[in-house]
Design a protein around this motif. Structure first.
Motif, PDB file in Angstrom:
ATOM      1  N   LYS A 108     -17.185  66.961  88.704  1.00 29.76           N
ATOM      2  CA  LYS A 108     -16.877  65.552  88.649  1.00 29.76           C
ATOM      3  C   LYS A 108     -15.461  65.133  89.277  1.00 29.76           C
ATOM      4  O   LYS A 108     -15.240  64.247  90.028  1.00 29.76           O
ATOM      5  CB  LYS A 108     -17.362  64.714  87.237  1.00 29.76           C
ATOM      6  CG  LYS A 108     -18.656  64.627  87.102  1.00 29.76           C
ATOM      7  CD  LYS A 108     -18.645  63.875  85.701  1.00 29.76           C
ATOM      8  CE  LYS A 108     -20.385  63.545  85.277  1.00 29.76           C
ATOM      9  NZ  LYS A 108     -20.392  63.016  84.154  1.00 29.76           N
ATOM     10  N   GLN A 164     -14.311  62.778  92.149  1.00 30.99           N
ATOM     11  CA  GLN A 164     -13.605  61.615  91.786  1.00 30.99           C
ATOM     12  C   GLN A 164     -12.312  61.796  92.507  1.00 30.99           C
ATOM     13  O   GLN A 164     -11.826  60.823  93.320  1.00 30.99           O
ATOM     14  CB  GLN A 164     -13.060  61.687  90.398  1.00 30.99           C
ATOM     15  CG  GLN A 164     -14.287  61.114  89.489  1.00 30.99           C
ATOM     16  CD  GLN A 164     -13.972  61.358  87.990  1.00 30.99           C
ATOM     17  OE1 GLN A 164     -13.131  62.565  87.508  1.00 30.99           O
ATOM     18  NE2 GLN A 164     -14.589  60.715  87.101  1.00 30.99           N
ATOM     19  N   SER A 165     -11.730  62.634  92.940  1.00 32.40           N
ATOM     20  CA  SER A 165     -10.405  62.929  93.770  1.00 32.40           C
ATOM     21  C   SER A 165     -10.896  62.670  95.292  1.00 32.40           C
ATOM     22  O   SER A 165     -10.291  61.957  95.922  1.00 32.40           O
ATOM     23  CB  SER A 165      -9.835  64.444  93.758  1.00 32.40           C
ATOM     24  OG  SER A 165      -9.393  64.626  92.374  1.00 32.40           O
ATOM     25  N   SER A 194     -13.442  60.726  96.228  1.00 36.13           N
ATOM     26  CA  SER A 194     -13.421  59.376  96.217  1.00 36.13           C
ATOM     27  C   SER A 194     -12.226  58.630  96.516  1.00 36.13           C
ATOM     28  O   SER A 194     -12.176  57.633  97.178  1.00 36.13           O
ATOM     29  CB  SER A 194     -14.452  59.021  95.238  1.00 36.13           C
ATOM     30  OG  SER A 194     -15.665  59.551  95.076  1.00 36.13           O
ATOM     31  N   THR A 195     -11.207  58.783  95.468  1.00 31.30           N
ATOM     32  CA  THR A 195      -9.884  58.259  95.699  1.00 31.30           C
ATOM     33  C   THR A 195      -9.431  58.308  96.821  1.00 31.30           C
ATOM     34  O   THR A 195      -8.840  57.603  97.322  1.00 31.30           O
ATOM     35  CB  THR A 195      -9.103  58.680  94.176  1.00 31.30           C
ATOM     36  OG1 THR A 195      -9.725  58.447  93.029  1.00 31.30           O
ATOM     37  CG2 THR A 195      -7.732  57.944  94.348  1.00 31.30           C
ATOM     38  N   GLY A 237     -10.555  48.853  87.894  1.00 34.69           N
ATOM     39  CA  GLY A 237     -11.443  49.630  86.854  1.00 34.69           C
ATOM     40  C   GLY A 237     -12.889  49.876  87.718  1.00 34.69           C
ATOM     41  O   GLY A 237     -13.608  50.562  87.354  1.00 34.69           O
ATOM     42  N   GLU A 271     -13.576  53.104  89.381  1.00 39.29           N
ATOM     43  CA  GLU A 271     -13.604  53.937  88.446  1.00 39.29           C
ATOM     44  C   GLU A 271     -15.174  54.193  87.453  1.00 39.29           C
ATOM     45  O   GLU A 271     -15.725  54.950  87.312  1.00 39.29           O
ATOM     46  CB  GLU A 271     -12.569  54.017  87.492  1.00 39.29           C
ATOM     47  CG  GLU A 271     -11.230  54.474  88.096  1.00 39.29           C
ATOM     48  CD  GLU A 271     -10.605  53.299  88.804  1.00 39.29           C
ATOM     49  OE1 GLU A 271     -11.167  52.368  88.597  1.00 39.29           O
ATOM     50  OE2 GLU A 271      -9.605  53.715  89.773  1.00 39.29           O
ATOM     51  N   ARG A 272     -15.396  52.881  87.277  1.00 39.03           N
ATOM     52  CA  ARG A 272     -16.483  52.424  86.433  1.00 39.03           C
ATOM     53  C   ARG A 272     -17.910  52.790  87.173  1.00 39.03           C
ATOM     54  O   ARG A 272     -18.685  53.611  86.744  1.00 39.03           O
ATOM     55  CB  ARG A 272     -16.666  51.120  85.649  1.00 39.03           C
ATOM     56  CG  ARG A 272     -17.487  50.947  84.841  1.00 39.03           C
ATOM     57  CD  ARG A 272     -17.526  49.360  84.337  1.00 39.03           C
ATOM     58  NE  ARG A 272     -18.551  49.303  83.168  1.00 39.03           N
ATOM     59  CZ  ARG A 272     -18.854  48.408  82.330  1.00 39.03           C
ATOM     60  NH1 ARG A 272     -17.849  47.254  82.529  1.00 39.03           N
ATOM     61  NH2 ARG A 272     -19.678  48.123  81.719  1.00 39.03           N
ATOM     62  N   LEU A 311     -17.974  54.618  90.121  1.00 41.58           N
ATOM     63  CA  LEU A 311     -18.147  56.019  90.157  1.00 41.58           C
ATOM     64  C   LEU A 311     -18.445  57.001  89.056  1.00 41.58           C
ATOM     65  O   LEU A 311     -19.222  57.805  89.140  1.00 41.58           O
ATOM     66  CB  LEU A 311     -16.660  56.575  90.803  1.00 41.58           C
ATOM     67  CG  LEU A 311     -16.627  58.061  91.116  1.00 41.58           C
ATOM     68  CD1 LEU A 311     -17.633  58.208  92.190  1.00 41.58           C
ATOM     69  CD2 LEU A 311     -15.247  58.311  91.907  1.00 41.58           C
ATOM     70  N   SER A 312     -18.149  56.443  87.837  1.00 45.69           N
ATOM     71  CA  SER A 312     -18.575  57.262  86.649  1.00 45.69           C
ATOM     72  C   SER A 312     -19.896  57.088  86.362  1.00 45.69           C
ATOM     73  O   SER A 312     -20.600  58.103  86.141  1.00 45.69           O
ATOM     74  CB  SER A 312     -17.617  56.659  85.513  1.00 45.69           C
ATOM     75  OG  SER A 312     -18.044  57.277  84.347  1.00 45.69           O
TER      76      SER A 312
END
Length: 187
Positions: free
Chosen positions: A80, A84-85, A87-88, A167, A170-171, A173-174
């Motif tokens: 993950k 996440q990296s 995606s950012t 947020g 992040e939310r 994507l999580s």
């Protein structure tokens, strides 16, 4: 006797990007590009056959730049955290390079089949496949890409406004990654 060149491909591409970033895609023409470079439009045809060829070359450069940004951001990471990296970095690239991002995600050009476009896809496929356990999890990559592109598009259009989407990336994507990790169909 040969005459010294007054320009080269890179100068043309830099100037084309400058026009697009300051005036928009509709302002890019061979005539405007030549004017900005201080040349006759016919001089540009020694380097590019037409505007589409310039867009394709910029698209290839965009794909390379995005690929390098994603690789750099996710180096040494797994699971993950890697996604996440990635995606950012994807959102950052799209936000800070809107004209180039438009070529990658918004306008169909021959850069869609450029080797670096394929490398971008394979990087995402590898990261997502490692999470889902399916090395060819195309539908999961499409879900991730659609989410990221949607976020970037809404943000660029100012749809989040002052009410804030803080947020939200992040939310979302999580939630997406949790579903992908469990290999659940969200619907």
């Amino acid at each position: 006797m040969s005459f010294p060149s007054k320009t080269d491909r890179e100068a043309i591409l830099r100037t084309a990007l400058e026009i697009v970033e300051t005036q928009g895609w509709s302002a890019l023409s061979m005539r405007e590009l030549a004017r900005k470079l201080g040349l006759r439009a016919s001089s540009l045809y020694h380097h590019f056959s037409d505007r589409n060829a310039i867009e394709n070359a910029l698209g290839a450069k965009a794909s390379i730049s995005l690929l390098l940004a994603l690789k750099s951001a996710s180096a040494g990471q797994k699971g993950k955290a890697r996604i996440q990296s990635l995606s950012t970095a994807y959102v950052d690239f799209a936000t800070h390079n809107q004209a180039l991002y438009h070529l990658i995600a918004g306008v169909p050009t021959s850069s869609d089949t450029h080797p670096d476009g394929k490398a971008l896809w394979n990087l995402l496929l590898d990261a997502v496949g490692a999470l889902t356990g399916d090395k060819d999890d195309t539908s999961a990559v499409v879900a991730l890409w659609a989410f990221l592109h949607g976020y970037v598009t809404l943000e660029a259009a100012g749809k989040f406004g002052s009410s804030g989407a803080e947020g939200g990336l992040e939310r979302g994507l999580s939630a997406l990654l949790t579903g992908l990790a469990k290999k659940q169909n969200i619907l």
